[in-house]
Write a protein that holds these residues in place. Structure first.
Motif, short mmCIF file in Angstrom:
data_model
loop_
_atom_site.label_atom_id
_atom_site.label_comp_id
_atom_site.label_asym_id
_atom_site.label_seq_id
_atom_site.Cartn_x
_atom_site.Cartn_y
_atom_site.Cartn_z
N LEU A 6 34.49 45.49 44.16
CA LEU A 6 34.03 45.21 42.79
C LEU A 6 34.97 44.24 42.09
O LEU A 6 34.54 43.30 41.41
CB LEU A 6 33.93 46.53 42.01
CG LEU A 6 33.32 46.48 40.61
CD1 LEU A 6 31.88 46.02 40.68
CD2 LEU A 6 33.41 47.86 39.96
N ALA A 7 36.27 44.46 42.26
CA ALA A 7 37.25 43.56 41.65
C ALA A 7 37.13 42.15 42.20
O ALA A 7 37.19 41.16 41.44
CB ALA A 7 38.66 44.11 41.87
N LEU A 8 36.95 42.03 43.51
CA LEU A 8 36.81 40.71 44.12
C LEU A 8 35.57 39.99 43.59
O LEU A 8 35.59 38.77 43.36
CB LEU A 8 36.74 40.83 45.64
CG LEU A 8 38.04 41.26 46.35
CD1 LEU A 8 37.79 41.48 47.83
CD2 LEU A 8 39.13 40.21 46.13
N LEU A 9 34.48 40.73 43.39
CA LEU A 9 33.27 40.13 42.85
C LEU A 9 33.51 39.59 41.44
O LEU A 9 33.07 38.50 41.08
CB LEU A 9 32.13 41.15 42.85
CG LEU A 9 31.57 41.52 44.22
CD1 LEU A 9 30.55 42.65 44.10
CD2 LEU A 9 30.93 40.30 44.89
N PHE A 10 34.23 40.37 40.64
CA PHE A 10 34.51 39.91 39.27
C PHE A 10 35.45 38.72 39.29
O PHE A 10 35.27 37.76 38.53
CB PHE A 10 35.10 41.06 38.44
CG PHE A 10 34.06 41.84 37.70
CD1 PHE A 10 33.68 41.49 36.41
CD2 PHE A 10 33.43 42.91 38.30
CE1 PHE A 10 32.71 42.21 35.73
CE2 PHE A 10 32.45 43.64 37.63
CZ PHE A 10 32.09 43.28 36.34
N PHE A 11 36.48 38.76 40.14
CA PHE A 11 37.38 37.61 40.23
C PHE A 11 36.65 36.35 40.67
O PHE A 11 36.96 35.25 40.20
CB PHE A 11 38.52 37.91 41.21
CG PHE A 11 39.64 38.72 40.62
CD1 PHE A 11 40.32 38.28 39.49
CD2 PHE A 11 40.03 39.92 41.19
CE1 PHE A 11 41.35 39.02 38.94
CE2 PHE A 11 41.06 40.67 40.66
CZ PHE A 11 41.73 40.21 39.53
#
Length: 291
Positions: free
Chosen positions: A272-277
């Protein structure tokens, strides 16, 4: 996803993540800096309070006050003795200061292990009442207090930033430190206030959350990461944006092992964090900077 007990747990954990993220946000707003030592500060608040009560036999509320004073002292030292001198020597560069704060993170963690011991300690119950029945679920006193504290803190911070002179100064300095200095605003004092407020909120969060899962000297690193990711998801555009990010992570943390046992919640949070980044690095709510 109709299990009410899981939802109550997700809200509790999400509020904890959100409070850490709010501490990040205050330092970003007032000092334009990410204080990655907030997780260990929260750990010191929770672990220090439990150590004082269990090992030193200090009464509960004085121990809570002393735990928060430890966190405030660490926050002040981080800004005055680490971040500010490093930024001054590096021409206000961000990377050297971030590296220095990372060193503070590990120094606080190891120092807590030396002082408070390397064994996990149970958190202290601040609200001594029976669990509250909510439908077919039970709301634990610690969860009730944590959620209520999160609501109060978010409302108070929102009012502080909007209606008080110091709050407006925080936003002015964070938006443009050079212009604020030219106008004669107390930049150094405002930055210190931002670090102290961020640390205080993290300390409160650590003390409240410790009653759920206990706390150890190693807890701070994980709390740093989840608090930061809650801010990444929520963004910095609104005071309550970290609350949204924290609740999203709380839902992921609780429901992932329940419904997808083959995948750990840490993996889902990382994806999820990678998608937001990759696709929305500014988060759900974008910060508006005044010219």
């Amino acid at each position: 996803m109709t299990n009410l007990q899981l939802w109550l747990s997700a809200i509790e954990i999400g509020c904890f993540f959100a409070l850490i993220a709010l501490g990040y946000l205050l330092v970003v707003v007032g000092a334009d800096f990410f204080n990655f030592a907030l997780g260990p500060f929260a750990m010191v608040g929770g672990l220090g309070t439990s150590w004082l009560v269990l090992e030193q036999e200090v009464p509960l509320w004085p121990a809570v006050a002393l735990g928060l004073l430890m966190v405030l002292a660490l926050s002040a030292v981080t800004e005055l003795a680490v971040v500010r001198p490093v930024q001054r020597r590096s021409g206000r560069g961000e990377l050297p200061a971030l590296v220095a704060v990372a060193a503070v993170l590990f120094a606080v963690q190891q120092g807590a292990g030396l002082i408070f011991g390397r064994l996990s300690l149970p958190g202290q119950r601040l609200l001594d009442i029976d669990p509250i029945e909510v439908g077919d679920a039970f709301l634990q006193p610690g969860a009730l207090l944590l959620v209520a504290a999160a609501v109060v803190v978010f409302v108070a911070v929102g009012g502080f930033l909007r209606f008080t002179r110091t709050g407006r100064l925080l936003r002015a300095v964070g938006d443009n430190r050079e212009a604020a200095a030219v106008l004669g605003l107390p930049v150094g004092r405002v930055r210190l206030v931002a670090f102290l407020l961020g640390g205080l909120i993290a300390g409160i969060a650590g003390i409240l959350y410790a009653s759920k899962s206990g706390v150890a000297f190693t807890s701070g690193l994980g709390w740093t990461l989840t608090g930061f990711l809650a801010l990444v998801i929520g963004g910095t555009g609104r005071v309550w944006a970290p609350l949204v990010g924290g609740l999203v992570l709380g839902v992921v943390q609780v429901f992932t092992p329940y419904y997808i046992s083959e995948i750990g919640p840490e993996t889902v949070i990382l994806v999820l964090a990678l998608l937001f980044f990759a696709f929305r690095p500014e988060g759900l709510f974008v910060r508006k900077v005044r010219a």
